[in-house]
Design an enzyme around this catalytic site. Structure first.
Site, PDB file in Angstrom:
ATOM      1  N   PRO A 154       0.821  -1.214   0.000  1.00  0.00           N
ATOM      2  CA  PRO A 154       0.000   0.000   0.000  1.00  0.00           C
ATOM      3  C   PRO A 154       0.852   1.260   0.000  1.00  0.00           C
ATOM      4  O   PRO A 154       1.895   1.316   0.644  1.00  0.00           O
ATOM      5  CB  PRO A 154      -0.790  -0.123   1.308  1.00  0.00           C
ATOM      6  CG  PRO A 154       0.104  -0.928   2.208  1.00  0.00           C
ATOM      7  CD  PRO A 154       0.832  -1.892   1.318  1.00  0.00           C
ATOM      8  N   CYS A 157       0.209   9.304  -0.791  1.00  0.00           N
ATOM      9  CA  CYS A 157       1.060  10.399  -1.245  1.00  0.00           C
ATOM     10  C   CYS A 157       0.483  11.708  -0.733  1.00  0.00           C
ATOM     11  O   CYS A 157      -0.737  11.929  -0.805  1.00  0.00           O
ATOM     12  CB  CYS A 157       1.140  10.420  -2.766  1.00  0.00           C
ATOM     13  SG  CYS A 157       2.204  11.722  -3.423  1.00  0.00           S
ATOM     14  N   HIS A 199       9.365   5.624  -4.844  1.00  0.00           N
ATOM     15  CA  HIS A 199       8.235   6.558  -4.921  1.00  0.00           C
ATOM     16  C   HIS A 199       8.745   7.977  -5.124  1.00  0.00           C
ATOM     17  O   HIS A 199       8.232   8.722  -5.971  1.00  0.00           O
ATOM     18  CB  HIS A 199       7.418   6.441  -3.630  1.00  0.00           C
ATOM     19  CG  HIS A 199       6.236   7.351  -3.552  1.00  0.00           C
ATOM     20  ND1 HIS A 199       4.933   6.883  -3.515  1.00  0.00           N
ATOM     21  CD2 HIS A 199       6.135   8.703  -3.464  1.00  0.00           C
ATOM     22  CE1 HIS A 199       4.103   7.904  -3.427  1.00  0.00           C
ATOM     23  NE2 HIS A 199       4.805   9.022  -3.388  1.00  0.00           N
ATOM     24  N   GLU A 200       9.767   8.373  -4.347  1.00  0.00           N
ATOM     25  CA  GLU A 200      10.260   9.746  -4.417  1.00  0.00           C
ATOM     26  C   GLU A 200      11.022  10.015  -5.710  1.00  0.00           C
ATOM     27  O   GLU A 200      10.893  11.102  -6.302  1.00  0.00           O
ATOM     28  CB  GLU A 200      11.139  10.057  -3.202  1.00  0.00           C
ATOM     29  CG  GLU A 200      10.399   9.997  -1.876  1.00  0.00           C
ATOM     30  CD  GLU A 200       9.123  10.830  -1.863  1.00  0.00           C
ATOM     31  OE1 GLU A 200       9.113  11.943  -2.447  1.00  0.00           O
ATOM     32  OE2 GLU A 200       8.121  10.360  -1.288  1.00  0.00           O
TER      33      GLU A 200
END
Length: 228
Positions: A154, A157, A199-200
Site C-alpha cells: 500500500p 502520497c 516513490h520519491e
C-alpha cells in the site's frame, strides 16, 4: 462597521462552473472574501511551499532539473532542505520531493522514525520489512535495482491527499547522490525503505504512484466517514 465586517466574512467567492455533476470538478471550490483579498494583495505563494502541491499542479508532471554544482551548499538549497525536512515532520510524510513543494529540482528527503513504524500492524511490518531509518536528503539521486523482485504494497502520497492504492515496487535498491552541501550519500535500501525511495525518485521524473498502481485498489481512505 462590525456588522459590515461580519457580512463580508460570509461572502463566498465561487469560480464559475457547472455544479456538482461536472465531470471535471469545476465549481467545487469556495474561497472566503478575505482569502481572495489576501491573495490579490500579497500575490501567490512562493516555492518552496509550506504544503505539498496537489495532483493537477504542472510541476508534479514535469521532469525535475539536475542541481548544478555551483548551487551545492548555497542558501537556496539549504532553504529547500530545511523545507523538505519540516514538511516531512509536519505531514507526517515518509518522503517528500522538491517538486511537491513547487521546486522543479532533483532533490528529495525521507525519514522513518521508530514511533511511525509502531503505527503499522505487526504483520505488515514483517512482510514489508518496515524498519526505522534516520533523515536522509539526496540531491541528484541515481537509482540502481539490487533485487528485481516486485512486491506489491500500500502507498499514499501527500500530493494525492486522502487516497491510497497498492503498488508494485522492487524489493531492494541502491541510491547514490550528494546532500545539500555536496557530501556524497550512498544507501542500500530494502523493503519499505526501497519502496519510499522509488516513490520519491518517480516524483522527480513526473511520475505519480497512480501511474503504477493496481487501479482496482485505488481507495479514498475516508470513504466510510464520508458516508455518515
Amino acid at each position: 462597521m462590525a456588522a459590515a465586517l461580519r457580512l463580508l466574512e460570509r461572502v463566498r467567492y465561487r469560480p464559475p462552473g457547472r455544479g456538482c455533476g461536472d465531470a471535471a470538478g469545476w465549481g467545487q471550490r469556495e474561497r472566503s472574501y478575505w482569502r481572495a483579498l489576501r491573495r490579490r494583495v500579497l500575490g501567490p505563494p512562493v516555492p518552496p511551499f509550506a504544503s505539498p502541491c496537489q495532483v493537477g499542479a504542472p510541476v508534479l508532471r514535469a521532469t525535475a532539473a539536475t542541481v548544478g554544482p555551483e548551487r551545492l551548499g548555497g542558501p537556496e538549497l539549504r532553504e529547500l532542505a530545511a523545507a523538505l525536512a519540516a514538511g516531512l515532520r509536519r505531514g507526517p510524510c515518509l518522503g517528500l520531493s522538491a517538486p511537491q513543494l513547487g521546486v522543479p529540482l532533483r532533490v528529495f528527503a525521507t525519514e522513518l522514525t521508530p514511533a511511525r513504524c509502531e503505527q503499522y500492524p505487526p504483520p505488515l511490518r514483517r512482510a514489508h520489512r518496515i524498519e526505522p531509518f534516520q533523515l536522509r536528503l539526496l540531491v541528484n539521486p541515481v537509482l540502481r535495482v539490487l533485487d528485481s523482485r516486485l512486491v506489491t504494497g500500500p502507498e499514499g502520497c501527500a500530493s494525492l491527499h486522502g487516497f491510497s492504492a497498492y503498488v508494485p515496487r522492487h524489493w531492494a535498491v541502491h541510491v547514490s547522490g550528494v546532500d545539500e552541501c555536496g557530501k556524497p550519500v550512498s544507501w542500500e535500501a530494502t523493503g519499505w525503505a526501497a519502496r519510499i525511495v522509488q516513490h520519491e525518485i518517480d516524483h522527480l521524473d513526473g511520475i505519480l504512484y497512480i501511474d503504477r498502481m493496481d487501479p482496482r485498489t485505488f481507495t479514498n481512505v475516508s470513504w466510510m466517514e464520508l458516508m455518515d
